[in-house]
Write an enzyme that holds these catalytic residues in place. Sequence first.
Site, PDB file in Angstrom:
ATOM      1  N   GLY A  88       1.263  -1.412   0.142  1.00  0.00           N
ATOM      2  CA  GLY A  88      -0.143   0.109   0.288  1.00  0.00           C
ATOM      3  C   GLY A  88       0.946   0.973   0.466  1.00  0.00           C
ATOM      4  O   GLY A  88      -0.123   2.379  -0.384  1.00  0.00           O
TER       5      GLY A  88
ATOM      6  N   GLU B 216       3.723  -6.825   1.881  1.00  0.00           N
ATOM      7  CA  GLU B 216       3.593  -7.092   0.789  1.00  0.00           C
ATOM      8  C   GLU B 216       3.431  -5.452  -0.230  1.00  0.00           C
ATOM      9  O   GLU B 216       2.229  -5.744  -1.021  1.00  0.00           O
ATOM     10  CB  GLU B 216       1.824  -7.444   0.187  1.00  0.00           C
ATOM     11  CG  GLU B 216       1.938  -9.105   1.411  1.00  0.00           C
ATOM     12  CD  GLU B 216       0.207  -9.374   2.047  1.00  0.00           C
ATOM     13  OE1 GLU B 216      -0.541  -8.398   1.363  1.00  0.00           O
ATOM     14  OE2 GLU B 216      -0.068  -9.969   2.430  1.00  0.00           O
TER      15      GLU B 216
ATOM     16  N   GLY C 238       3.621  -3.857  -3.601  1.00  0.00           N
ATOM     17  CA  GLY C 238       3.799  -3.916  -5.227  1.00  0.00           C
ATOM     18  C   GLY C 238       3.979  -2.631  -5.826  1.00  0.00           C
ATOM     19  O   GLY C 238       4.776  -1.456  -6.276  1.00  0.00           O
TER      20      GLY C 238
ATOM     21  N   ARG D  66      -5.459   3.109 -15.717  1.00  0.00           N
ATOM     22  CA  ARG D  66      -5.567   3.813 -14.571  1.00  0.00           C
ATOM     23  C   ARG D  66      -6.356   5.530 -14.724  1.00  0.00           C
ATOM     24  O   ARG D  66      -7.315   5.320 -14.079  1.00  0.00           O
ATOM     25  CB  ARG D  66      -4.444   3.723 -13.802  1.00  0.00           C
ATOM     26  CG  ARG D  66      -3.388   2.253 -13.482  1.00  0.00           C
ATOM     27  CD  ARG D  66      -2.601   2.735 -13.109  1.00  0.00           C
ATOM     28  NE  ARG D  66      -2.701   3.211 -11.226  1.00  0.00           N
ATOM     29  CZ  ARG D  66      -2.397   4.379 -11.021  1.00  0.00           C
ATOM     30  NH1 ARG D  66      -1.681   5.190 -11.939  1.00  0.00           N
ATOM     31  NH2 ARG D  66      -3.359   4.427  -9.998  1.00  0.00           N
TER      32      ARG D  66
ATOM     33  N   CYS E 264     -12.928   3.184 -29.210  1.00  0.00           N
ATOM     34  CA  CYS E 264     -14.023   4.747 -28.984  1.00  0.00           C
ATOM     35  C   CYS E 264     -14.782   4.365 -28.212  1.00  0.00           C
ATOM     36  O   CYS E 264     -16.173   4.156 -27.427  1.00  0.00           O
ATOM     37  CB  CYS E 264     -15.625   3.559 -30.093  1.00  0.00           C
ATOM     38  SG  CYS E 264     -14.272   3.033 -31.513  1.00  0.00           S
TER      39      CYS E 264
ATOM     40  N   TYR F 234       0.316  -1.291 -12.439  1.00  0.00           N
ATOM     41  CA  TYR F 234      -0.563  -1.237 -12.865  1.00  0.00           C
ATOM     42  C   TYR F 234      -1.227  -1.462 -14.236  1.00  0.00           C
ATOM     43  O   TYR F 234      -1.836  -0.383 -14.725  1.00  0.00           O
ATOM     44  CB  TYR F 234      -2.038  -0.716 -11.924  1.00  0.00           C
ATOM     45  CG  TYR F 234      -1.498  -1.621 -10.285  1.00  0.00           C
ATOM     46  CD1 TYR F 234      -1.852  -2.993 -10.394  1.00  0.00           C
ATOM     47  CD2 TYR F 234      -0.718  -0.584  -9.721  1.00  0.00           C
ATOM     48  CE1 TYR F 234      -1.579  -3.086  -8.789  1.00  0.00           C
ATOM     49  CE2 TYR F 234      -0.654  -1.488  -8.003  1.00  0.00           C
ATOM     50  CZ  TYR F 234      -1.535  -2.677  -7.739  1.00  0.00           C
ATOM     51  OH  TYR F 234      -0.815  -3.091  -6.328  1.00  0.00           O
TER      52      TYR F 234
HETATM   53  N1  LLP Z   1      -1.395  -7.447  -1.057  1.00  0.00           N
HETATM   54  C1  LLP Z   1      -2.931  -7.581  -1.158  1.00  0.00           C
HETATM   55  C2  LLP Z   1      -3.449  -8.410  -0.331  1.00  0.00           C
HETATM   56  C3  LLP Z   1      -3.470  -6.091  -1.956  1.00  0.00           C
HETATM   57  O1  LLP Z   1      -4.503  -6.303  -2.415  1.00  0.00           O
HETATM   58  C4  LLP Z   1      -2.692  -5.638  -2.632  1.00  0.00           C
HETATM   59  C5  LLP Z   1      -3.110  -4.335  -4.128  1.00  0.00           C
HETATM   60  C6  LLP Z   1      -0.958  -5.343  -2.235  1.00  0.00           C
HETATM   61  C7  LLP Z   1      -0.527  -6.166  -1.916  1.00  0.00           C
HETATM   62  C8  LLP Z   1       0.139  -4.282  -3.049  1.00  0.00           C
HETATM   63  O2  LLP Z   1      -0.345  -3.603  -2.883  1.00  0.00           O
HETATM   64  P1  LLP Z   1       0.320  -2.224  -3.250  1.00  0.00           P
HETATM   65  O3  LLP Z   1       2.156  -2.204  -2.665  1.00  0.00           O
HETATM   66  O4  LLP Z   1       0.659  -2.027  -4.758  1.00  0.00           O
HETATM   67  O5  LLP Z   1      -0.394  -0.563  -3.199  1.00  0.00           O
HETATM   68  N2  LLP Z   1      -5.384  -1.014  -9.679  1.00  0.00           N
HETATM   69  C9  LLP Z   1      -4.691  -0.241  -8.530  1.00  0.00           C
HETATM   70  C10 LLP Z   1      -4.448  -1.134  -7.738  1.00  0.00           C
HETATM   71  C11 LLP Z   1      -5.189  -2.245  -6.654  1.00  0.00           C
HETATM   72  C12 LLP Z   1      -4.385  -3.010  -5.563  1.00  0.00           C
HETATM   73  C13 LLP Z   1      -5.433  -3.709  -5.490  1.00  0.00           C
HETATM   74  N3  LLP Z   1      -4.435  -4.863  -4.246  1.00  0.00           N
HETATM   75  C14 LLP Z   1      -4.217   1.222  -9.152  1.00  0.00           C
HETATM   76  O6  LLP Z   1      -4.056   1.334 -10.538  1.00  0.00           O
HETATM   77  O7  LLP Z   1      -3.923   2.126  -8.910  1.00  0.00           O
END
Ligand code: LLP
Length: 429
Positions: free
Chosen positions: A240, A274, A276, A313, A353, A381
């Site tokens: 997050g 976790e 991402g 996005r 479109c 993403y």
């Molecule tokens: N762990 C879990 C259980 C998650 O659901 C997620 C992301 C992460 C870790 C990784 O979170 P991060 O560090 O990437 O914030 N598509 C959206 C973001 C969706 C995130 C979904 N879950 C965007 O492009 O902003």
Amino acid sequence: MHHAVSSQDGNLFIESTSLSSIASQFGTPCYVYSKAAISNNFLAYQSALADKEHLICYAVKANSNIAVLQTLVELGAGFDIVSIGELERVLRAGGNPAKVVFSGVAKTASEMQRALELGIHCFNVESEAELELLNSTAASCDAIAAVSLRVNPDVDAQTHPYISTGLKENKFGIDINLAAKVYQRAAQMAHINVVGVDCHIGSQLVDIAPFVAALERLLALVDELAGLGIALQHIDIGGGLGVRYDNEQPPTPQSYMSAILPLLTDRSETLVLEPGRSITANAGVMLTQVQYLKSNGEKNFAIVDAAMNDMIRPALYQAWMDIQPISAGNSDNAVAESAVAKSAVYDVVGPVCETGDFLAKDRSLAISAGDYLCLMSAGAYGFVMSSNYNSRPRAPEVMVDGNQVYLVRRRETIEDLLSGESLLPAAVR
Ligand code: LLP
């Protein structure tokens, strides 16, 4: 966070490779990643955690290209997966299943079986019903499933509603107030081994306070469980951490961890993360080429060859992403009639479109048809959320390592698009 792109006299580079050379070699649209930026972003977490026992499980969903995963495997990463497809990618990249945590609200029995067979680190279980299915599935495989319960701490992550997950109204996790009861049930199940607790409150958080609030609630639960005789081995605080797209000032992994680690002093549980987006977003870009410039009265449009199917996005989250010409005033005139770049305010839109098909709105750009543009912070993403909408083949992915450039996913062909489909048999009369 390490940003992959640098500028030399207005010409953009990733590491020591110019983006113009990549655009001409691989065409557009095209995703480009920096191996060094991915590595440095991961290493920033590792060094921030210093001597705290930890496991950094990169969230595969953010960018699941196997060369990206391989880069992280080489640094000792674990992985957070949400499907068997992601688990197979981790294996293909050489990852160790014993460092994999499996998240997601809807794991199927066959996904559970495969994960049990490979011996993953743990299942992040999101409901009592899932716990029961996991117990019976493990029984039928003669296995014991390691389990962490994903609790919902009811903390407001203060991010976009579509990527906020830690509120009671969200579908994720088990209400933290009901969690102790579920843990007691889990502890009695013959094929479940309770090992941890986890939460994930949302994505693109730019403030530390919600993380701290969530961890405090988790720790109160951990203590309550200890009182009930349930000892946990790890605490997983999810992903997050936000990145800078515009002028956000997200905390670095260093400052994030220096707010978190003091809460864990004198606790022996392993800290699991976790992340991402914070590993890959600013390690990648998407290149696109201006096809046409067009004006409708007041509005100017730069129509480019990338669309919402390549990068969704902006359309889905009203996300603001920076977009810049990749070189100072040298346009490739394949499409252009005039090479004179006029500065104007443009909406950068794609060929799909749909009115929602835009990459950027109201941007001041000096561009001509034929120019290449670079969409920044597109490493997370981006490609993973791309689709074939409008029967558009998906873009290639390229990994830069210094002055070396590797094609790590080729551009899809029309043949690829049609390969799974078949015609109906000729009508029988
Ligand atoms: N762990 C879990 C259980 C998650 O659901 C997620 C992301 C992460 C870790 C990784 O979170 P991060 O560090 O990437 O914030 N598509 C959206 C973001 C969706 C995130 C979904 N879950 C965007 O492009 O902003």
